[in-house]
Motif scaffolding. Structure first.
Motif, mmCIF file in Angstrom:
data_model
loop_
_atom_site.group_PDB
_atom_site.id
_atom_site.type_symbol
_atom_site.label_atom_id
_atom_site.label_comp_id
_atom_site.label_asym_id
_atom_site.label_seq_id
_atom_site.Cartn_x
_atom_site.Cartn_y
_atom_site.Cartn_z
ATOM 1 N N ARG A 34 0.789 -1.202 0.181
ATOM 2 C CA ARG A 34 -0.080 -0.056 -0.035
ATOM 3 C C ARG A 34 0.734 1.386 -0.106
ATOM 4 O O ARG A 34 0.213 2.361 0.358
ATOM 5 C CB ARG A 34 -0.831 -0.028 1.073
ATOM 6 N N GLN A 35 2.039 0.944 -0.077
ATOM 7 C CA GLN A 35 2.949 2.254 -0.360
ATOM 8 C C GLN A 35 3.261 2.935 1.049
ATOM 9 O O GLN A 35 3.520 3.943 0.961
ATOM 10 C CB GLN A 35 2.546 3.146 -1.418
ATOM 11 N N ASP A 36 3.269 1.902 1.904
ATOM 12 C CA ASP A 36 3.653 2.708 3.450
ATOM 13 C C ASP A 36 5.111 2.224 3.517
ATOM 14 O O ASP A 36 5.492 1.236 4.245
ATOM 15 C CB ASP A 36 2.977 1.933 4.388
ATOM 16 N N PHE A 37 5.959 2.929 3.145
ATOM 17 C CA PHE A 37 7.261 2.619 3.294
ATOM 18 C C PHE A 37 8.199 3.078 4.435
ATOM 19 O O PHE A 37 9.066 2.601 4.645
ATOM 20 C CB PHE A 37 8.140 3.357 2.191
ATOM 21 N N SER A 38 7.251 3.485 5.375
ATOM 22 C CA SER A 38 7.681 3.870 6.951
ATOM 23 C C SER A 38 7.581 2.389 7.586
ATOM 24 O O SER A 38 8.195 2.420 9.127
ATOM 25 C CB SER A 38 6.856 4.772 7.411
ATOM 26 N N VAL A 39 6.973 1.334 7.274
ATOM 27 C CA VAL A 39 7.027 0.075 7.880
ATOM 28 C C VAL A 39 8.201 -0.822 8.349
ATOM 29 O O VAL A 39 9.084 -0.599 7.388
ATOM 30 C CB VAL A 39 5.667 -0.902 7.410
ATOM 31 N N ARG A 40 8.586 -1.093 9.537
ATOM 32 C CA ARG A 40 9.512 -1.952 9.837
ATOM 33 C C ARG A 40 9.187 -2.932 10.753
ATOM 34 O O ARG A 40 8.187 -2.845 11.563
ATOM 35 C CB ARG A 40 10.505 -0.915 10.512
ATOM 36 N N LEU A 41 9.837 -3.979 10.866
ATOM 37 C CA LEU A 41 9.796 -5.219 11.443
ATOM 38 C C LEU A 41 10.892 -5.155 12.622
ATOM 39 O O LEU A 41 11.736 -4.684 12.714
ATOM 40 C CB LEU A 41 9.900 -6.503 10.806
ATOM 41 N N ASP A 42 10.133 -5.471 13.926
ATOM 42 C CA ASP A 42 11.087 -5.839 15.048
ATOM 43 C C ASP A 42 11.686 -7.221 14.822
ATOM 44 O O ASP A 42 11.254 -8.163 14.673
ATOM 45 C CB ASP A 42 10.275 -5.884 16.373
ATOM 46 N N ILE A 43 13.035 -7.011 14.916
ATOM 47 C CA ILE A 43 13.773 -8.337 14.523
ATOM 48 C C ILE A 43 14.185 -9.072 16.027
ATOM 49 O O ILE A 43 14.607 -8.511 16.735
ATOM 50 C CB ILE A 43 15.196 -7.962 14.013
ATOM 51 N N SER A 44 13.719 -10.263 16.077
ATOM 52 C CA SER A 44 13.953 -11.033 17.276
ATOM 53 C C SER A 44 14.436 -12.626 16.761
ATOM 54 O O SER A 44 13.915 -13.228 16.200
ATOM 55 C CB SER A 44 12.806 -11.361 18.222
ATOM 56 N N GLY A 45 15.524 -12.862 17.579
ATOM 57 C CA GLY A 45 16.254 -14.137 17.204
ATOM 58 C C GLY A 45 17.248 -14.047 15.948
ATOM 59 O O GLY A 45 17.703 -13.102 15.537
ATOM 60 N N ASN A 46 17.890 -15.154 15.964
ATOM 61 C CA ASN A 46 18.978 -15.203 14.943
ATOM 62 C C ASN A 46 18.633 -16.378 13.809
ATOM 63 O O ASN A 46 19.728 -16.512 12.822
ATOM 64 C CB ASN A 46 20.182 -15.522 15.573
#
Length: 420
Positions: free
Chosen positions: A145-157
Motif C-alpha cells: 500500500r506504499q507505506d514505506f515507513s513500515v519496519r519489523l522488530d527483529i527477534s532471534g537469529n
C-alpha cells in the motif's frame, strides 16, 4: 552441510543405518538377545526404516505440506506423524524386549503421554514461527500500500529474523527510491514549465518581428536591420537552449561522451580570454588572466572544460556593472589544478549560493537577466557542474559584498600527466 542437503537420499540412508547399528550393539551387548530375536528385530527395523524413509521422501516430492492452508497446521501434522511413527516403532520393538505384558502396557502409556506432550510443544512452537511470519505478511501488505515507513522488530537469529532484516532493508531502499521518484517527478514538472516559458518568450518575439517585417509595418532600413538582428539573437538563444537541454539530458542519463586527451590548461584559458575580450570591452569590463608556471598539460576533455570556462567568464561579464573587473586565475594545489573566475562587483546572497548549480535557477525570481538585458538558459552552471564532476573535480561559488563573487573548480591531475 548445504551440499548434503541437496542429496536427501544420503540423509535418509544415514538416518537409517546409524540407529540400526546402535540398536544392534545395545541389544547384543547389553541384553544378550537370542539370535532369532535379533534377526527379527533387525528385519523389522530395516523394513520400518526403509518404509519411513520412502514415505518421507514421497511426502517431500509431492509437496504435501503445501496442501495445507496454514503453515501452523502443516508443522503440527508433521509432528503428529513423527509421534505416530515413533510410537509404532517403539511399541513393536518393546514386544521383542519385554516379556511381561504389564511392562508393555506401561511403555505404551508412557509413549502416549510423550506423544501428547510433543504435540502440545510442537503446536506452540509452530505458532511462534507462524506469528512471526504473520507480522511479516502484514508488513508486506502495508508495503504494497506504499507505506514505506513500515519496519519489523527483529527477534532471534534464525532464517525468519534474517528475512525480517532483509525486509527492513528493502523497505528502506524502496522509500529512498520513492522519494527520488517524487523529486524527479517534481523536477519534470518544473522542467516542462521552465522550458515552455523559455521557448514561448523568444518564439513570441520572433513572431512579432517577422509579422512586422512581412506586413510592411517596418520599412526604414535601420528598423529593419534592428528587427533582423533581434530575430537572429532570439534564434541564437533558442539554439543555446536546445544545446544546453541536450547536454543536460546526456548528464542525467549518464551518457556523456568525454574525448579524453592531454591538453594545455594554459592554452584553454588563453583562448577563452581572447574570445571574451570583445564582449568585455563592449560592457566596459576589465578582463584579466593569471596562470601559474606549474599549470599546463593534463588529461581532460578539452571541449568540455573550454565550455565551462566560457560559460563562467560569460556569466561574470554579463552580471557585472560597467567599470568592474573579471579575473581568471589558475594554479596547482595538492595535486589538483584550481581555476577561479572572480567578479569584483557582483554579490550573491549566501542563501542563494547553494542553489546556483540547480537547473534553470537564475537568482531572485528565477528569471533574472544580465546587466545588458540578455536572458540566459538557466542551465549553464548545472552543465558546468556536470562536466567538472565527470572529470572527478568539484565546483563551488563564494561571494561577499566587499570582495565580489568567485566561481572556482578543480581538475584532478592524474599521475603521469606531463608539464611542458
Amino acid at each position: 552441510m548445504m551440499r548434503l542437503a541437496r542429496h536427501p537420499a544420503l540423509i535418509f540412508l544415514g538416518l537409517l543405518v546409524v540407529p540400526i547399528a546402535g540398536t544392534l550393539f545395545s541389544e547384543l551387548v547389553m541384553f544378550d538377545l537370542p539370535g532369532d530375536e535379533v534377526q527379527q528385530l533387525v528385519a523389522f527395523m530395516i523394513i520400518t526404516g526403509v518404509s519411513s524413509s520412502f514415505l518421507s521422501y514421497a511426502l517431500y516430492r509431492l509437496g504435501v505440506l503445501e496442501w495445507f492452508r496454514s503453515l501452523r497446521w502443516a508443522i503440527w501434522m508433521v509432528i503428529a506423524l513423527l509421534v505416530l511413527m515413533i510410537f509404532l516403532n517403539v511399541w513393536v520393538i518393546a514386544r521383542f524386549t519385554f516379556i511381561q505384558m504389564h511392562y508393555l502396557a506401561l511403555t505404551s502409556l508412557l509413549l502416549v503421554f510423550a506423544g501428547l506432550s510433543a504435540l502440545s510443544i510442537g503446536f506452540f512452537a509452530s505458532k511462534t514461527m507462524t506469528d512471526r511470519l504473520s507480522k511479516l505478511s502484514d508488513a508486506t501488505s502495508a508495503l504494497a500500500r506504499q507505506d514505506f515507513s513500515v519496519r519489523l522488530d527483529i527477534s532471534g537469529n534464525d532464517e525468519i529474523a534474517q528475512l525480517a532484516d532483509t525486509f527492513n532493508q528493502m523497505a528502506q531502499k524502496l522509500g529512498e527510491v520513492e522519494a527520488q521518484k517524487a523529486e524527479l517527478e517534481q523536477t519534470r514538472r518544473d522542467l516542462t514549465a521552465w522550458v515552455s516559458h523559455d521557448l514561448r518568450t523568444p518564439l513570441a518575439s520572433l513572431a512579432v518581428m517577422i509579422e512586422a517585417l512581412q506586413d510592411g509595418v517596418v520599412s526604414d532600413e535601420a528598423t529593419v536591420h534592428r528587427y533582423l538582428a533581434g530575430s537572429r539573437a532570439e534564434i541564437e538563444h533558442l539554439t543555446a537552449l536546445i544545446d544546453d537541454l541536450f547536454a543536460l539530458a546526456q548528464l542525467d542519463v549518464g551518457h556523456l561522451n568525454l574525448n579524453w586527451q592531454s591538453a594545455s590548461v594554459r592554452d584553454l584559458i588563453s583562448d577563452t580570454l581572447g574570445s571574451m575580450r570583445r564582449q568585455a570591452r563592449q560592457s566596459e569590463i576589465a578582463l584579466e588572466g593569471e596562470v601559474a608556471d606549474d599549470v599546463d598539460v593534463i588529461r581532460m576533455a578539452p571541449d568540455k572544460i573550454q565550455r565551462v570556462l566560457s560559460n563562467l567568464v560569460d556569466n561574470a561579464i554579463k552580471y557585472s556593472a560597467s567599470g568592474e573587473s573579471v579575473t581568471l586565475r589558475a594554479w596547482q594545489t595538492e595535486g589538483d589544478i584550481c581555476i577561479a573566475i572572480h567578479n569584483s562587483g557582483a554579490y550573491i546572497p549566501s542563501n542563494v549560493l547553494p542553489r546556483l548549480f540547480e537547473s534553470f535557477y537564475r537568482g531572485e525570481g528565477s528569471r533574472a537577466q544580465a546587466q545588458d538585458g540578455a536572458r540566459g538558459t538557466g542551465l549553464g552552471l548545472a552543465i558546468a557542474r556536470g562536466f567538472i564532476e565527470a572529470h572527478g573535480g568539484r565546483i563551488w561559488a563564494t561571494s561577499s559584498p566587499d570582495m565580489g563573487t568567485t566561481f572556482s573548480f578543480t581538475l584532478p591531475q592524474p599521475l603521469g600527466s606531463t608539464s611542458e
